[in-house]
Design a protein around this motif. Structure first.
Motif, PDB file in Angstrom:
ATOM      1  N   PRO A  81      71.125   4.137   5.678  1.00 11.86           N
ATOM      2  CA  PRO A  81      70.311   5.344   5.823  1.00 11.86           C
ATOM      3  C   PRO A  81      70.811   6.180   7.003  1.00 11.86           C
ATOM      4  O   PRO A  81      71.441   5.661   7.929  1.00 11.86           O
ATOM      5  N   GLY A  84      67.696   8.012  12.252  1.00 12.96           N
ATOM      6  CA  GLY A  84      66.426   8.686  12.473  1.00 12.96           C
ATOM      7  C   GLY A  84      66.334   9.196  13.900  1.00 12.96           C
ATOM      8  O   GLY A  84      67.237   8.984  14.724  1.00 12.96           O
ATOM      9  N   PRO A  85      65.247   9.859  14.240  1.00 11.10           N
ATOM     10  CA  PRO A  85      65.101  10.438  15.584  1.00 11.10           C
ATOM     11  C   PRO A  85      65.110   9.388  16.697  1.00 11.10           C
ATOM     12  O   PRO A  85      65.661   9.636  17.771  1.00 11.10           O
ATOM     13  N   LYS A  86      64.545   8.213  16.447  1.00 13.42           N
ATOM     14  CA  LYS A  86      64.530   7.176  17.492  1.00 13.42           C
ATOM     15  C   LYS A  86      65.938   6.664  17.782  1.00 13.42           C
ATOM     16  O   LYS A  86      66.302   6.458  18.940  1.00 13.42           O
ATOM     17  N   ARG A  88      68.751   8.341  17.248  1.00 13.64           N
ATOM     18  CA  ARG A  88      69.478   9.434  17.916  1.00 13.64           C
ATOM     19  C   ARG A  88      69.115   9.496  19.402  1.00 13.64           C
ATOM     20  O   ARG A  88      69.991   9.655  20.256  1.00 13.64           O
TER      21      ARG A  88
END
Length: 99
Positions: A81, A84-86, A88
């Motif tokens: 996948p 995600g923001p975490k 990054r």
């Protein structure tokens, strides 16, 4: 690979000894860590080595999948996948050892 009884506490086999030669600094580090946990050097070393040995053996464990699940597993490895923001945010942080 051995039986489960080889890694489960309470095995009733006779005890043996292991002699190690280590640097004084490493011995001091082990002694300090053992003291923090309220354990003897031997208890600390045996528990730590046992835990690591189990992890190594479990990491090498063979598992079997039917063809459909194997294809799904390979597909998941080949197409992970998107981050995600975490993730990054984590990758943008300066590691503690570089501060």
């Amino acid at each position: 690979m051995g039986h489960v009884s080889n890694i489960v506490p309470g095995n009733t086999e006779a005890k043996g000894s292991i002699n190690l030669r280590i640097d004084a600094g490493v011995r001091q580090l082990i002694d300090e860590a053992a003291a923090v946990l309220g354990k003897s050097r031997t208890e600390f070393m045996v528990e730590s080595a046992r835990r690591e040995a189990i992890d190594v053996l479990l990491d090498q464990r063979l598992f079997a999948l039917d063809p459909e699940r194997f294809d799904a597993f390979v597909d998941a490895l080949d197409n992970p996948p998107a981050p995600g923001p975490k993730l990054r945010a984590l990758m943008q942080r300066v590691p503690a050892w570089e501060k």
